[in-house]
Each structure stands twice: as C-alpha cells, then as structure tokens.
Design a protein around this motif. Structure first.
Motif, PDB file in Angstrom:
ATOM      1  N   LEU A  78      80.103  75.960 -55.031  1.00 35.67           N
ATOM      2  CA  LEU A  78      80.597  75.234 -53.859  1.00 35.67           C
ATOM      3  C   LEU A  78      79.827  73.975 -53.491  1.00 35.67           C
ATOM      4  N   GLU A  79      78.842  73.599 -54.271  1.00 38.07           N
ATOM      5  CA  GLU A  79      78.062  72.411 -53.911  1.00 38.07           C
ATOM      6  C   GLU A  79      78.868  71.144 -54.170  1.00 38.07           C
ATOM      7  N   TYR A  80      78.760  70.215 -53.224  1.00 37.72           N
ATOM      8  CA  TYR A  80      79.398  68.907 -53.379  1.00 37.72           C
ATOM      9  C   TYR A  80      78.659  68.122 -54.450  1.00 37.72           C
ATOM     10  N   ASN A  81      79.431  67.549 -55.357  1.00 41.22           N
ATOM     11  CA  ASN A  81      78.876  66.759 -56.442  1.00 41.22           C
ATOM     12  C   ASN A  81      79.743  65.516 -56.605  1.00 41.22           C
ATOM     13  N   GLN A 101      73.264  72.966 -45.099  1.00 43.77           N
ATOM     14  CA  GLN A 101      72.265  71.889 -45.215  1.00 43.77           C
ATOM     15  C   GLN A 101      70.843  72.446 -45.189  1.00 43.77           C
ATOM     16  N   SER A 102      70.623  73.522 -44.419  1.00 43.02           N
ATOM     17  CA  SER A 102      69.283  74.121 -44.362  1.00 43.02           C
ATOM     18  C   SER A 102      68.875  74.727 -45.711  1.00 43.02           C
ATOM     19  N   LEU A 103      69.846  74.974 -46.565  1.00 42.24           N
ATOM     20  CA  LEU A 103      69.578  75.481 -47.910  1.00 42.24           C
ATOM     21  C   LEU A 103      69.286  74.345 -48.896  1.00 42.24           C
ATOM     22  N   GLY A 104      69.469  73.106 -48.443  1.00 38.62           N
ATOM     23  CA  GLY A 104      69.161  71.956 -49.282  1.00 38.62           C
ATOM     24  C   GLY A 104      70.312  71.439 -50.125  1.00 38.62           C
ATOM     25  N   TRP A 105      71.545  71.801 -49.752  1.00 35.20           N
ATOM     26  CA  TRP A 105      72.693  71.273 -50.477  1.00 35.20           C
ATOM     27  C   TRP A 105      73.840  70.997 -49.521  1.00 35.20           C
ATOM     28  N   PRO A 157      76.164  81.419 -43.878  1.00 34.98           N
ATOM     29  CA  PRO A 157      75.486  80.512 -44.797  1.00 34.98           C
ATOM     30  C   PRO A 157      74.163  81.050 -45.348  1.00 34.98           C
ATOM     31  N   TYR A 158      73.384  81.754 -44.519  1.00 32.67           N
ATOM     32  CA  TYR A 158      72.022  82.054 -44.961  1.00 32.67           C
ATOM     33  C   TYR A 158      71.496  83.296 -44.262  1.00 32.67           C
TER      34      TYR A 158
END
Length: 168
Positions: A161-164, A21-25, A134-135
């Motif tokens: 891996l991003e949720y769409n 989430q801290s990466l914006g996705w 994650p980061y």
C-alpha cells in the motif's frame, strides 16, 4: 470471489494519514481502495476528513479513486494548524447505514479509542468485519480490547500500500 459481499468502510482520514506517516511511509489511496474491495468486499468506502479549500485537487482525486468523502468544516487553531474532528460524523453515518441495513459488515479504519462504542455495538451484532489500525503502538487499548480478533494492524502492509511515484 468477494463480489457477493456488501461491506462498507468507515475511514477516520486524519487518523489513518497520521498513523501511516508515523511509520515513515505514505499511503497510496488508490491501492488502498483496491485492497479494501479485493480483500474485504468493500463496496462503499466513506472517508471522513476536514475540509480545507486549498486541498480541492486531492479531494477530486480521492473521489475518482472510489471514496465517498464526508467533510467536516475546519478552522485553524491558534497555532495555525487545522483540526477537523470527524468522530461523531463517522459514528452517525455508520448507525444510519446499520439501521437502514445498507451493509453486511463494517470496517472501521482508525486507532482512536473514541470509536470503541461503535466497534462494540457492531461486534456484538456480528456486523464488524475488521478494525484496521495503522499502528499497534498508537492504537487505543479500548479498541484492542473491544475489536479482539477482528483487529488488524497496517504496519505490515507497506509493500502492498505504499505510495510510489514510479507507479503513477
């Protein structure tokens, strides 16, 4: 291709979720489980998370996606936020599975330096496949120094891996 491998993943659920989430996705947990199986030969994926009754539908969906959920009871703190510290549970499960020789190699999925002793133990015995963090900026320097060349950052996996919602 990786069917012969018997690797296990030990996932610090809160750390993974907040890190992505801290990466914006948002992470697509179904795609992530497939990625672990296809890329690293993960047969068993433990997901360590705090248990909040209102999230039962989420837990059911995670189990259907192939995760073995390991719950830690949580209580709200004085700010009303929930915290389920799963560190000890993850380490104990990894050690049980190590000594019972259940897995070939382990993946530890976290950025938390509290796991450096587990990572060091597995690394020294050549039983650490990877640490997925994650980061880079939020990954503990203890983990970076201990996992060495076996450390992978997930910030470049957004496309995979991003949720769409469109894919559902």
């Amino acid at each position: 291709m990786l069917a012969h491998l018997n690797n296990y993943a030990f996932i610090d659920g809160q750390n993974l979720n907040l890190g992505i989430q801290s990466l914006g996705w948002k992470l697509d947990y179904i795609r992530f489980r497939t990625y672990l199986k296809d890329k690293y030969g993960v047969k068993v994926a433990y997901l360590f998370i705090g248990y909040i009754q209102e999230n039962q539908d989420l837990y059911d969906n995670l189990q259907k996606s192939g995760y073995i959920l390991k719950f830690k009871p949580v209580l709200p703190n004085k700010d009303g936020k929930h915290k389920g510290n799963v560190d000890a549970d993850l380490v104990v499960q990894a050690m049980i599975d190590f000594y019972e020789n259940h897995f070939d190699k382990a993946l530890i999925i976290t950025s938390d330096g509290d796991f450096y002793c587990l990572v060091k133990f597995l690394y020294q015995r050549d039983r650490l496949e990877k640490v997925l963090s994650p980061y880079n900026k939020t990954c503990s320097s203890l983990l970076k120094n201990t996992a060495k060349e076996r450390l992978i950052f997930m910030d470049n996996l957004k496309e995979k891996l991003e949720y769409n919602k469109k894919h559902r």
